[in-house]
Design an enzyme around this catalytic site. Structure first.
Site, PDB file in Angstrom:
ATOM      1  CG  ASP A 168      -1.855  -1.233   1.230  1.00 42.54           C
ATOM      2  OD1 ASP A 168      -1.317  -2.354   1.320  1.00 42.54           O
ATOM      3  OD2 ASP A 168      -3.066  -1.079   1.142  1.00 42.54           O
ATOM      4  CG  ASP A 196      -3.973  -1.215  -2.530  1.00 45.33           C
ATOM      5  OD1 ASP A 196      -4.472  -1.793  -3.523  1.00 45.33           O
ATOM      6  OD2 ASP A 196      -4.616  -0.978  -1.501  1.00 45.33           O
ATOM      7  CE1 TYR A 199      -2.154   2.765  -2.171  1.00 42.38           C
ATOM      8  CE2 TYR A 199      -4.324   3.502  -1.503  1.00 42.38           C
ATOM      9  CZ  TYR A 199      -3.258   2.645  -1.362  1.00 42.38           C
ATOM     10  OH  TYR A 199      -3.306   1.655  -0.413  1.00 42.38           O
ATOM     11  CG  ASN A 233      -8.364  -2.191  -2.647  1.00 43.81           C
ATOM     12  OD1 ASN A 233      -7.313  -2.545  -2.108  1.00 43.81           O
ATOM     13  ND2 ASN A 233      -9.012  -1.090  -2.271  1.00 43.81           N
ATOM     14  CG  HIS A 318      -4.364  -5.961  -1.370  1.00 37.76           C
ATOM     15  ND1 HIS A 318      -3.242  -5.181  -1.146  1.00 37.76           N
ATOM     16  CD2 HIS A 318      -5.428  -5.132  -1.188  1.00 37.76           C
ATOM     17  CE1 HIS A 318      -3.607  -3.945  -0.859  1.00 37.76           C
ATOM     18  NE2 HIS A 318      -4.927  -3.883  -0.874  1.00 37.76           N
ATOM     19  CG  HIS A 328      -9.968  -2.510   4.498  1.00 35.76           C
ATOM     20  ND1 HIS A 328     -10.956  -2.024   3.678  1.00 35.76           N
ATOM     21  CD2 HIS A 328      -8.870  -1.765   4.236  1.00 35.76           C
ATOM     22  CE1 HIS A 328     -10.479  -1.029   2.945  1.00 35.76           C
ATOM     23  NE2 HIS A 328      -9.230  -0.843   3.266  1.00 35.76           N
ATOM     24  CG  HIS A 355      -7.166  -4.188   1.951  1.00 35.63           C
ATOM     25  ND1 HIS A 355      -7.390  -3.245   0.969  1.00 35.63           N
ATOM     26  CD2 HIS A 355      -8.403  -4.659   2.301  1.00 35.63           C
ATOM     27  CE1 HIS A 355      -8.697  -3.156   0.746  1.00 35.63           C
ATOM     28  NE2 HIS A 355      -9.330  -3.991   1.537  1.00 35.63           N
ATOM     29  CB  VAL A 356      -5.378  -3.168   7.371  1.00 30.54           C
ATOM     30  CG1 VAL A 356      -5.640  -2.358   8.631  1.00 30.54           C
ATOM     31  CG2 VAL A 356      -6.555  -4.071   7.057  1.00 30.54           C
ATOM     32  CG  HIS A 357      -3.889   2.132   4.706  1.00 31.09           C
ATOM     33  ND1 HIS A 357      -4.676   3.080   4.110  1.00 31.09           N
ATOM     34  CD2 HIS A 357      -3.721   1.151   3.781  1.00 31.09           C
ATOM     35  CE1 HIS A 357      -4.975   2.696   2.882  1.00 31.09           C
ATOM     36  NE2 HIS A 357      -4.415   1.530   2.661  1.00 31.09           N
TER      37      HIS A 357
HETATM   38 FE   LIG Z   1      -6.087  -2.115  -0.443  1.00 28.57          FE
END
Ligand SMILES: [Fe+2]
Length: 464
Positions: A168, A196, A199, A233, A318, A328, A355-357
């Site tokens: 990400d 990711d 962006y 995603n 991901h 998420h 995915h999870v920041h």
């Molecule tokens: Fe993501």
């Protein structure tokens, strides 16, 4: 105070301590506090095109075959198709004995809304020597650019190898710090990237110039060591409102993977072997139910893993299966239910997700008993299960996911809402040292570190 009162007080204190132990059955939630506001993307042209007419840019490499003797070299020429050739030679073969090889690229372009891509080149080289430094050059004259990479050692159970891990990433000031910190560590030889990338889709009409900007941003690393790509995603770029109905269009044009080498039918899921590791890449955003191409491929690929040659079995995907953040939460559940029994059966060592920041590391746990008939829904310690690491903390435009659920679940060993990267140092067939580095520290500081024991060769319990 009388002795009777003291005794009562002690009892209360004892009960409190016991209660406290009972409640805090999870691991550590780091008290480290980081800013919570979203980070801005760096201004466009922070990373301008290189000088020279139509100079090759956005150079990146990835493994180009199953066993590490191949490389895919990719670049973009903004205006014209040429240069479409890359020349390469082994280091040490300088001077008049320098024997240059050349290979032509496959060229692709795409349109996205009102954006027209440059010429995107992918040149695949195979049959390289193991453990050898190669130089390569794209272009001629004043726009020629030279880079280098080193091939991995020959596959073998005790071959040490070090991977970086980032997810990400995006292109903010925080992203810049993440990459800078990662590159300050001289150890890592290849990158495991868990999805990711740019962006671009967070900008109006998925401004695809942001894909180009990202390619120039990361080139300082991606041109010199392979980044192993998993799709997230933000690679979907599915936008029917602007008549962009083909999922993954920009990503699939820009980032090739050696999927056919592992008999996959899609660049979104595939497998490579490198040094002592067998790395399986899955797609959280492609069909994975029973009978789908990804399902049938994974079943076959897992049966092909030879732990006597590559003891370290690592999966990249991901959307995390174990995530104690409200952000998420449970999005990876369907894939977990589908594939977790196989991961336990095949004793996967590590699963990296993004995915999870924020950052989180699990215990070795499984929840394979969780199904709708027996109602058992608590993950339990399982020595055959992987360690799950969520590392979507590259530092993108969407900011930090700071909402961890409370209390910390027992499966969660360490979690922190912060940005950073990880280093996985495989030492031999039995031991690997894993560290996570937050951006605000010097590279040498490891905010989280564990010794991991291989599940096939040394399945003892880790004491971290
Ligand atoms: Fe993501």
């Amino acid at each position: 105070m009388g002795s009777k009162n003291m005794g009562a007080l002690c009892m209360v204190a004892m009960v409190f301590v016991l209660l406290n132990i009972g409640l805090c059955n999870g691991g550590k939630t780091s008290p480290y506090v980081r800013k919570l506001y979203a980070s801005d993307d760096l201004p466009k042209d922070t990373f301008p095109s290189p000088p020279g007419f139509n100079a090759p840019e956005q150079v990146h490499i990835t493994q180009g075959d199953y066993d590490g003797r191949g490389v895919i070299i990719s670049w973009v020429t903004p205006v014209r198709k040429h240069p479409d050739v890359v020349s390469y030679w082994a280091a040490g073969a300088e001077g008049k004995h320098k024997h240059k090889h050349t290979v032509h690229s496959v060229i692709t372009t795409y349109k996205y809304y009102n954006y027209n891509s440059g010429y995107i080149h992918h040149a695949t080289i195979k049959g390289l020597e193991y453990d050898t430094k190669y130089f390569y050059e794209i272009g001629q004259g004043n726009s020629a650019r030279q880079f280098h990479f080193t091939t991995p050692p020959k596959i073998g159970p005790d071959v040490p190898y070090t991977f970086g891990v980032i997810g990400d990433l995006g292109q903010t000031f925080d992203s810049y710090e993440t990459l800078k910190h990662y590159m300050a560590n001289p150890k890592a030889q290849a990158m495991l990237f868990v999805g990711d990338l740019s962006y671009a889709d967070d900008h109006p009409n998925h401004d695809n110039e942001r894909w180009d900007e990202w390619g120039r941003f990361v080139e300082k690393s991606t041109a010199y060591q392979p980044w192993i790509w998993a799709a997230g995603n933000h690679e979907l770029d599915f936008a029917p409102q602007i008549e962009e109905n083909v999922p993954f269009k920009p990503y699939l044009h820009r980032y090739y993977t050696p999927y056919q080498e592992s008999q996959s039918t899609s660049p979104l899921w595939y497998s490579i072997r490198r040094a002592s590791a067998h790395i399986i890449v899955l797609s959280s955003y492609s069909a994975f139910a029973k009978y789908t191409p990804q399902y049938t491929w994974l079943e076959k690929e897992l049966s092909k893993v030879n732990r006597d040659e590559t003891p370290w079995l690592i999966v990249l995907l991901h959307s995390p299966w174990y995530n104690s953040n409200s952000y998420h939460y449970m999005e990876g559940e369907a894939m977990r239910v589908t594939f977790e029994p196989w991961f336990v059966q095949h004793k996967v060592d590590l699963v990296f997700a993004g995915h999870v920041h924020s950052y989180e590391r699990s215990e070795r746990i499984s929840n394979v008993k969780y199904n709708i008939t027996n109602g058992v829904s608590t993950p339990v310690k399982d020595p055959s299960a992987p360690v799950y690491i969520t590392i979507g903390d590259g530092g993108n435009i969407e900011g930090l996911a700071s909402g961890f659920v409370d209390p910390q679940p027992s499966y969660s060993a360490y979690r922190e809402a912060s940005f950073g990267h990880a280093i996985l140092e495989i030492k031999n067939s039995t031991h690997a040292h894993y560290t996570w580095h937050r951006n605000d520290d010097n590279e040498a500081v490891a905010a989280d570190s564990v010794w991991l024991f291989n599940r096939h060769t040394y399945p003892n319990e880790e004491h971290n």
